[in-house]
Design a protein around this motif. Sequence first.
Motif, mmCIF file in Angstrom:
data_model
loop_
_atom_site.group_PDB
_atom_site.id
_atom_site.type_symbol
_atom_site.label_atom_id
_atom_site.label_comp_id
_atom_site.label_asym_id
_atom_site.label_seq_id
_atom_site.Cartn_x
_atom_site.Cartn_y
_atom_site.Cartn_z
ATOM 1 N N ASP A 3 43.835 -52.738 4.276
ATOM 2 C CA ASP A 3 42.507 -52.426 3.769
ATOM 3 C C ASP A 3 42.396 -50.967 3.357
ATOM 4 O O ASP A 3 43.047 -50.085 3.930
ATOM 5 C CB ASP A 3 41.460 -52.717 4.849
ATOM 6 N N ASP A 41 42.565 -44.671 -0.393
ATOM 7 C CA ASP A 41 43.780 -45.229 0.214
ATOM 8 C C ASP A 41 44.094 -44.548 1.540
ATOM 9 O O ASP A 41 44.674 -45.142 2.445
ATOM 10 C CB ASP A 41 44.961 -45.109 -0.756
ATOM 11 N N ALA A 70 46.853 -51.469 -5.367
ATOM 12 C CA ALA A 70 46.196 -52.103 -4.217
ATOM 13 C C ALA A 70 44.687 -51.900 -4.276
ATOM 14 O O ALA A 70 43.909 -52.801 -3.960
ATOM 15 C CB ALA A 70 46.771 -51.540 -2.920
ATOM 16 N N TYR A 74 41.376 -54.626 -4.368
ATOM 17 C CA TYR A 74 40.651 -54.638 -3.091
ATOM 18 C C TYR A 74 39.155 -54.880 -3.303
ATOM 19 O O TYR A 74 38.508 -54.197 -4.100
ATOM 20 C CB TYR A 74 40.848 -53.307 -2.370
#
Length: 265
Positions: A3, A41, A70, A74
Amino acid sequence: MGDMIALKKDSIEIIKHFFDGAEDTLVYAYLDGQMGQAWVDQLENPTCAMIIVGNYVFYGGDYTSEAAKALVGYIPKSYKDAYINAMPDDTGWGALIEEAYKGRYRRYERYTTVKDMHAFDKEQLQHYIMQLPAEYTIKPFDEALYQKAMTKEWSMCFGLNYASAEDFLDRGIGFGVVYKGNLVCGASSYSVYDGGIEVQITTKEEHRRKGLAIACASALILACIQQQKYPHWDAAHKGSLELAEKLGYRFKEAYHAYSLRLKEA
């Protein structure tokens, strides 16, 4: 990568440089600490960041990094809607979006307007208000009108980014057109930033093409001028741009955005 990390309000400074030169007032709304949420991040020297305000997402930082890939894919658990609008700049974020949402995106054109507080003709705006058909009434948003807006799907956008009616009345601004006691059109501050608002305008389908939107928007713009808040207008389609130009806005440039479906069909 797991996450992303939600950024706390006292840490906004660590991502401001990612959005240097950003012109979208929804980005201003977050960076000014007014509304929205951001994710990174990592907290120590983040490489990229994502800002969500309402139904819009913005990306900044190093789009060539693995973290960027990523980040684009997300979706925070707190975001509940099935769709979101992604507003990439003219770098490589668009390619990442298309890869992450293959088969689930629609690329479309939006239109920015020149930020100019002196562009508006107050007499012309008053004229538009006076042209409102007699069976309709323009009212400033109060608690009752806010609550009416929040009970219908078509009008929830007017107060979507506020915690309550009290919060809206404290920080926001809006006008509604009422017909037989019902809200049928509105123009409000979708978001607020230091010195201005982002205009949200919507008319219930069966009441369109009657001059309601231009009258309601005129009332909003005049109130913003009085309060020294700039009413920024970013048009999602050509019809919206045409309305903006009638109100005094000047077209600046077209750009591409994405409507993303967040769940597989």
